[in-house]
Write a protein that holds these residues in place. Sequence first.
Motif, PDB file in Angstrom:
ATOM      1  N   HIS A  89       3.648  -7.666  -5.927  1.00  0.00           N
ATOM      2  CA  HIS A  89       2.782  -8.405  -5.004  1.00  0.00           C
ATOM      3  C   HIS A  89       3.201  -8.121  -3.558  1.00  0.00           C
ATOM      4  CE1 HIS A  89       1.308 -11.902  -2.706  1.00  0.00           C
ATOM      5  NE2 HIS A  89       0.281 -11.859  -3.559  1.00  0.00           N
ATOM      6  N   TYR A  90       4.509  -8.064  -3.345  1.00  0.00           N
ATOM      7  CA  TYR A  90       5.023  -7.803  -1.998  1.00  0.00           C
ATOM      8  C   TYR A  90       4.616  -6.399  -1.516  1.00  0.00           C
ATOM      9  CZ  TYR A  90       8.468  -6.462   1.517  1.00  0.00           C
ATOM     10  OH  TYR A  90       9.061  -5.973   2.638  1.00  0.00           O
ATOM     11  N   VAL A  91       4.894  -5.382  -2.326  1.00  0.00           N
ATOM     12  CA  VAL A  91       4.556  -4.009  -1.885  1.00  0.00           C
ATOM     13  C   VAL A  91       3.054  -3.840  -1.774  1.00  0.00           C
ATOM     14  CG1 VAL A  91       4.953  -1.559  -2.256  1.00  0.00           C
ATOM     15  CG2 VAL A  91       6.485  -3.183  -3.261  1.00  0.00           C
ATOM     16  N   GLY A  92       2.306  -4.393  -2.727  1.00  0.00           N
ATOM     17  CA  GLY A  92       0.843  -4.267  -2.689  1.00  0.00           C
ATOM     18  C   GLY A  92       0.277  -4.881  -1.419  1.00  0.00           C
ATOM     19  N   SER A  93       0.785  -6.056  -1.053  1.00  0.00           N
ATOM     20  CA  SER A  93       0.311  -6.725   0.171  1.00  0.00           C
ATOM     21  C   SER A  93       0.667  -5.892   1.394  1.00  0.00           C
ATOM     22  CB  SER A  93       0.943  -8.115   0.304  1.00  0.00           C
ATOM     23  OG  SER A  93       0.652  -8.877  -0.830  1.00  0.00           O
ATOM     24  N   GLU A  94       1.859  -5.298   1.373  1.00  0.00           N
ATOM     25  CA  GLU A  94       2.277  -4.453   2.498  1.00  0.00           C
ATOM     26  C   GLU A  94       1.385  -3.216   2.628  1.00  0.00           C
ATOM     27  OE1 GLU A  94       4.880  -4.812   4.864  1.00  0.00           O
ATOM     28  OE2 GLU A  94       4.840  -6.880   4.149  1.00  0.00           O
ATOM     29  N   PHE A  95       0.987  -2.648   1.505  1.00  0.00           N
ATOM     30  CA  PHE A  95       0.044  -1.511   1.543  1.00  0.00           C
ATOM     31  C   PHE A  95      -1.247  -1.927   2.252  1.00  0.00           C
ATOM     32  CE2 PHE A  95       2.065   0.943  -2.142  1.00  0.00           C
ATOM     33  CZ  PHE A  95       2.251   2.107  -1.415  1.00  0.00           C
ATOM     34  N   LEU A  96      -1.793  -3.084   1.827  1.00  0.00           N
ATOM     35  CA  LEU A  96      -3.078  -3.527   2.395  1.00  0.00           C
ATOM     36  C   LEU A  96      -2.929  -3.876   3.876  1.00  0.00           C
ATOM     37  CD1 LEU A  96      -4.455  -5.709  -0.549  1.00  0.00           C
ATOM     38  CD2 LEU A  96      -5.216  -3.423   0.126  1.00  0.00           C
ATOM     39  N   ASP A  97      -1.785  -4.436   4.238  1.00  0.00           N
ATOM     40  CA  ASP A  97      -1.562  -4.799   5.643  1.00  0.00           C
ATOM     41  C   ASP A  97      -1.347  -3.565   6.516  1.00  0.00           C
ATOM     42  OD1 ASP A  97      -1.819  -7.464   5.162  1.00  0.00           O
ATOM     43  OD2 ASP A  97       0.329  -7.877   5.027  1.00  0.00           O
ATOM     44  N   THR A  98      -0.814  -2.503   5.928  1.00  0.00           N
ATOM     45  CA  THR A  98      -0.448  -1.321   6.713  1.00  0.00           C
ATOM     46  C   THR A  98      -1.611  -0.336   6.855  1.00  0.00           C
ATOM     47  OG1 THR A  98       1.798  -1.565   5.855  1.00  0.00           O
ATOM     48  CG2 THR A  98       1.276   0.550   6.898  1.00  0.00           C
ATOM     49  N   TYR A  99      -2.413  -0.187   5.795  1.00  0.00           N
ATOM     50  CA  TYR A  99      -3.463   0.847   5.785  1.00  0.00           C
ATOM     51  C   TYR A  99      -4.842   0.188   5.618  1.00  0.00           C
ATOM     52  CZ  TYR A  99       0.623   3.775   4.953  1.00  0.00           C
ATOM     53  OH  TYR A  99       1.840   4.392   5.058  1.00  0.00           O
ATOM     54  N   ASP A 100      -5.608   0.149   6.710  1.00  0.00           N
ATOM     55  CA  ASP A 100      -6.931  -0.493   6.697  1.00  0.00           C
ATOM     56  C   ASP A 100      -7.881   0.126   5.693  1.00  0.00           C
ATOM     57  OD1 ASP A 100      -6.388  -2.377   8.517  1.00  0.00           O
ATOM     58  OD2 ASP A 100      -7.279  -1.326  10.237  1.00  0.00           O
ATOM     59  N   GLN A 101      -7.728   1.437   5.477  1.00  0.00           N
ATOM     60  CA  GLN A 101      -8.658   2.121   4.571  1.00  0.00           C
ATOM     61  C   GLN A 101      -8.465   1.735   3.106  1.00  0.00           C
ATOM     62  OE1 GLN A 101      -6.124   3.378   6.293  1.00  0.00           O
ATOM     63  NE2 GLN A 101      -5.608   5.483   5.741  1.00  0.00           N
ATOM     64  N   MET A 102      -7.349   1.087   2.804  1.00  0.00           N
ATOM     65  CA  MET A 102      -7.144   0.603   1.428  1.00  0.00           C
ATOM     66  C   MET A 102      -7.825  -0.752   1.299  1.00  0.00           C
ATOM     67  SD  MET A 102      -3.174   1.588   0.667  1.00  0.00           S
ATOM     68  CE  MET A 102      -2.581   3.282   0.934  1.00  0.00           C
ATOM     69  N   GLU A 103      -8.821  -0.844   0.408  1.00  0.00           N
ATOM     70  CA  GLU A 103      -9.529  -2.115   0.214  1.00  0.00           C
ATOM     71  C   GLU A 103      -8.911  -2.930  -0.910  1.00  0.00           C
ATOM     72  OE1 GLU A 103     -13.677  -1.223  -0.364  1.00  0.00           O
ATOM     73  OE2 GLU A 103     -13.686   0.081   1.400  1.00  0.00           O
ATOM     74  N   ALA A 104      -8.324  -2.216  -1.862  1.00  0.00           N
ATOM     75  CA  ALA A 104      -7.703  -2.895  -3.013  1.00  0.00           C
ATOM     76  C   ALA A 104      -6.578  -2.024  -3.539  1.00  0.00           C
ATOM     77  CB  ALA A 104      -8.742  -3.137  -4.113  1.00  0.00           C
ATOM     78  N   VAL A 105      -5.567  -2.673  -4.096  1.00  0.00           N
ATOM     79  CA  VAL A 105      -4.471  -1.927  -4.733  1.00  0.00           C
ATOM     80  C   VAL A 105      -4.169  -2.550  -6.088  1.00  0.00           C
ATOM     81  CG1 VAL A 105      -3.343  -1.142  -2.606  1.00  0.00           C
ATOM     82  CG2 VAL A 105      -2.659  -3.314  -3.605  1.00  0.00           C
TER      83      VAL A 105
END
Length: 310
Positions: A89-105
Amino acid sequence: MNYGKKHVNVYRTYATPLTGLREIPESDFTGKPNTLLGMEVRAQVEGEEFLPSFRDGDNSKVVATDSMKNFILHHAGDYDGATVEGFLHYVGSEFLDTYDQMEAVRMSADELQFDERPVPDGEGGFEPSELVFRVSDNESAFGEYYLKREDGDVVIEDQRSGVTGIELVKVKDNSFVGYVQDEYTTLPERENRTLYIGLDIFWTYDDPEAALGEDPEEYVPAEQVRDIAQVVFDEKDVNSIQDLVYQIGLRVLERFPQLAEVNFESRNQTWLGVRKDDLEGDAKVLREPPRPTGFQRFSMDHSDLEGGAE
Ligand SMILES: O=c1[nH]c(=O)c2[nH]c(=O)[nH]c2[nH]1
């Protein structure tokens, strides 16, 4: 449309210990020090902005999967929780917070298990070594979070936890009788077989945040579910793997009212008898079964408890 990286093996030493779990009668597992936390992580990302990379060969929005691997490894150092699910959950949230083009992980992982090893405690007994661990290929915890960005916030779309790769053998007190007898039936009915099962168990929570482990009273550890499976197998004289799986499911739901659903995937790996009649008592000689392999899949929720719980 999605892409990502799998088999990202990450090892974190001196992660936060898992403590404060609820105790259950079937298990002596009450927590773990997380001195060595290993995970094989898979990250899968989605977003409309990745379409040009497939359609036009335009990589301008592509985060290289090699960079995803580095991102996961880096964040393992910053994770301050105690569970596989919490890390995902932590890494997934960081992905979404860091890269706008990611809509879902969709982040998932199998825990890479290390067992404690006893060493002399200096007073004639033994205690777990604080330094040396045994690499284990036994069953392991599984976790998955599917996260989306909604109005700028990360929301949980889906969550799943589990324990996979359980293998248990019960030497007697299992039967398989009463099944359809027709022109295709060659399997003899057995009142008392040696039953060998492979088992994966998955569960979801009513509140998917409970899987983070931040409130340990609400967290369901894979080790306790594994222990329930072996205790129920020991206790019950079952007439099939189907019967066994159902009994395990009832016990899991009974112990953990915070769960929404429990799912089973079982495999029949029962050995074949080679010698029995000329051996004493319950002794047998057995051998590996040939392929193909029988399997069972079953889902249960709390409505199943109403009929049959003990
Ligand atoms: O537990 C079992 N369930 C089955 O459905 C089955 N079918 C079979 O051949 N052996 C077994 N064992």
